[in-house]
Design a protein around this motif. Structure first.
Motif, mmCIF file in Angstrom:
data_model
loop_
_atom_site.group_PDB
_atom_site.id
_atom_site.type_symbol
_atom_site.label_atom_id
_atom_site.label_comp_id
_atom_site.label_asym_id
_atom_site.label_seq_id
_atom_site.Cartn_x
_atom_site.Cartn_y
_atom_site.Cartn_z
ATOM 1 N N ASN A 125 0.829 -1.118 -0.201
ATOM 2 C CA ASN A 125 0.190 0.090 -0.007
ATOM 3 C C ASN A 125 0.864 1.268 -0.116
ATOM 4 O O ASN A 125 1.786 1.496 0.808
ATOM 5 N N ALA A 135 1.151 5.730 -1.632
ATOM 6 C CA ALA A 135 0.461 6.808 -2.083
ATOM 7 C C ALA A 135 0.075 6.570 -3.783
ATOM 8 O O ALA A 135 1.237 6.316 -4.207
ATOM 9 N N GLY A 136 -0.947 6.983 -4.105
ATOM 10 C CA GLY A 136 -1.517 6.653 -5.661
ATOM 11 C C GLY A 136 -1.156 7.952 -6.350
ATOM 12 O O GLY A 136 -0.256 8.819 -6.042
ATOM 13 N N THR A 169 6.239 2.970 -7.049
ATOM 14 C CA THR A 169 4.708 3.142 -6.679
ATOM 15 C C THR A 169 4.685 1.700 -6.277
ATOM 16 O O THR A 169 5.639 0.771 -6.144
ATOM 17 N N SER A 170 3.436 1.386 -5.742
ATOM 18 C CA SER A 170 3.259 0.199 -5.165
ATOM 19 C C SER A 170 3.473 -1.000 -6.227
ATOM 20 O O SER A 170 3.869 -2.063 -5.844
ATOM 21 N N THR A 209 -3.156 2.774 -5.430
ATOM 22 C CA THR A 209 -2.337 2.896 -4.129
ATOM 23 C C THR A 209 -2.312 1.419 -3.479
ATOM 24 O O THR A 209 -1.600 1.336 -2.439
ATOM 25 N N SER A 210 -2.813 0.490 -4.206
ATOM 26 C CA SER A 210 -2.657 -0.955 -3.613
ATOM 27 C C SER A 210 -2.342 -1.836 -4.876
ATOM 28 O O SER A 210 -2.831 -1.732 -5.716
#
Ligand SMILES: [Zn+2]
Length: 487
Positions: free
Chosen positions: A247, A249-250, A260-261, A348-349
């Motif tokens: 998880n 931040a997007g 990123t994730s 975000t995930s």
């Protein structure tokens, strides 16, 4: 100087001599057995087998698709087709459709044997690709076609045919024989085999031998070996699935952060994949090399008879093919990878699932610890999905139960080699480890490069001749098991 060269030369000659001595004294350990005469096959056996296939006892992943009418039809079929088995055995039914028959032996002091099989089958995924209908056509070109022909109605029906035939002849075993047939093996057996095993455990039953599906006769499936070989599963792998979630931040994809994730998760999956659990020569593989190595060409004999010296070469060779790699290590298979819902939105995930098949000697906890260590990134949340499954215990091969099985195979299939091996899938027998230390996994039909894909696949089939020999094999095993000495 000269002296030390001479010493090296002598050491090298001794070393080569040692390797060659091992290779030349690496002689066959195959049990020598005289074949027995072929017994007649019961009238109508093939028709009963094809009828059993025509009943759609399918195990679906989704419970709501379970078709109880088909399973009831199968119960009726059993009752109608095997009247002696139903009359002479104590019969228990578990959750409606799994069966345990007890055929009492004359000597209650002898531990029983348990013959296992299952009658549920996997669904049909690609009906148009079948050249023969999976439930409707039966025999074509001396071959029995249909879903379940191999897995596992062939073995269930041949066990029943053998027992019914022997009962009709007035045979009474010395040793009690249980027939245990599960109806949900393809769903890991919680309602069938597990319940049967619990029942037997409550009764305090200890068996001299349990025989279930798992491995088979093989032809042209083992490199450097041209003889037909019966592989007997003496252990099966465990399994565990790990979920990895990141998880972070997007945001908008026009201004991405350095990581990123998706980046973090994909790096983690890649690390796990590149750092598999260590390869090893397991007891099952040692048994395999002991039994089959001496039957191979000189190069293989040289390597396998000196396996502690050539260990890394042997493991390297086995590790280079998917099927043999699975025999030497816990395997790593990423199976699910999810992230993102829109092309210009950074999710975000991210979530991935990796499935591991665990080698005997390791546990789901070992796998988890290995993965946490390899990933080494606190942003990746790693946990076990459900409960992992431990590998089975390893059954011995230096006992009478194993020898009886080998003997029965060689009596029916002359000139066949036998060898222990590891089962990389799962069978119902995993639930029976408290009932017997002697659990073996073997069905008497033939797997070849041509038919191996029809297992759970298209055009599943078994030649009529192999079905007939399967009946003879189970009959022989029952007769030989009377002589089984437990010590
Ligand atoms: Zn099966």
């Amino acid at each position: 100087m000269k002296k030390s060269l001479l010493a090296i030369l002598i050491a090298a000659i001794l070393f080569v001599g040692y390797l060659l001595y091992n290779a030349f004294s690496y002689s066959s350990t195959q049990l020598q057995v005289e074949p027995v005469e072929k017994t007649p096959i019961p009238d109508g056996a093939i028709e009963r087998f094809t009828e059993s296939i025509s009943i759609k006892t399918i195990s679906y992943q989704e419970e709501e698709h379970f078709d109880s009418i088909q399973f009831q039809l199968f119960n009726d079929f059993l009752h109608r087709s095997y009247p002696q088995v139903h009359e002479q055995c104590e019969h228990n039914i578990f959750n409606g459709y799994s069966h345990l028959f007890r055929w009492d032996g004359q000597d209650a002091n002898l531990q029983p044997i348990i013959l296992m099989a299952h009658h549920d089958v996997v669904p049909i995924a690609s009906l148009p690709l079948w050249t023969v209908h999976p439930f409707e056509e039966g025999v074509k070109n001396d071959t029995i076609y249909g879903r379940g022909a191999m897995d596992d109605k062939c073995s269930m029906i041949s066990i029943l045919e053998a027992v019914e035939q022997m009962m009709n002849e007035g045979y009474t075993p010395k040793r009690t024989i249980y027939l245990a047939f599960g109806h949900d093996e393809e769903l890991f057996g919680p309602r069938g085999a597990l319940e049967i095993a619990r029942y037997l455990e409550e009764k305090g039953v200890k068996a001299a031998m349990v025989l279930d599906e798992g491995l088979a006769r093989t032809e042209r499936m083992i490199p450097n070996l041209d003889k037909e070989t019966a592989l007997i599963g003496i252990a099966e792998k465990g399994g565990v699935s790990l979920e990895m979630i990141v998880n972070m931040a997007g945001g908008h994809s026009s201004m991405p952060a350095p990581e990123t994730s998706i980046d973090v998760l994909s790096a983690a999956v890649s690390k796990v994949k590149k750092n598999p659990l260590e390869a090893s020569i397991t007891p099952a593989l040692h048994g395999f090399l002991d039994k089959l190595g001496p039957e191979m060409d000189f190069k293989s004999k040289l390597a396998f008879s000196n396996r502690s010296i050539f260990k890394s070469m042997i493991l390297g060779t086995l590790g280079s093919s998917n099927s043999t790699n699975a025999l030497i290590r816990t395997t790593t298979s990423p199976t699910i990878f999810n992230a993102g819902i829109k092309e210009n939105v950074i999710p975000t995930s991210s979530r991935a699932v990796i499935n591991f098949r665990i080698l005997p000697g390791e546990t789901p906890d070992d796998v988890l610890a290995h993965v946490i260590k390899v990933v080494d990134d606190p942003r990746v949340d790693i946990k076990v999905i459900g409960a992992g499954r431990n590998p089975s215990p390893v059954s011995p091969i230096d006992n009478k139960a194993y020898e009886t099985l080998e003997r029965s195979i060689k009596e029916i299939f002359p000139n066949i080699l036998t060898s222990p091996n590891l089962v990389v899938g799962g069978t119902d027998s995993r639930h029976f480890s408290s009932i017997s230390p002697n659990i073996y996994r073997f069905v008497p039909f033939r797997i070849t490069p041509e038919n191996q894909a029809c297992f759970h696949g298209i055009d599943e089939r078994v030649p009529v001749e192999e079905f007939e020999d399967a009946i003879r094999f189970y009959r022989r095993l029952i007769i030989n098991s009377n002589e089984l000495d437990l010590n």
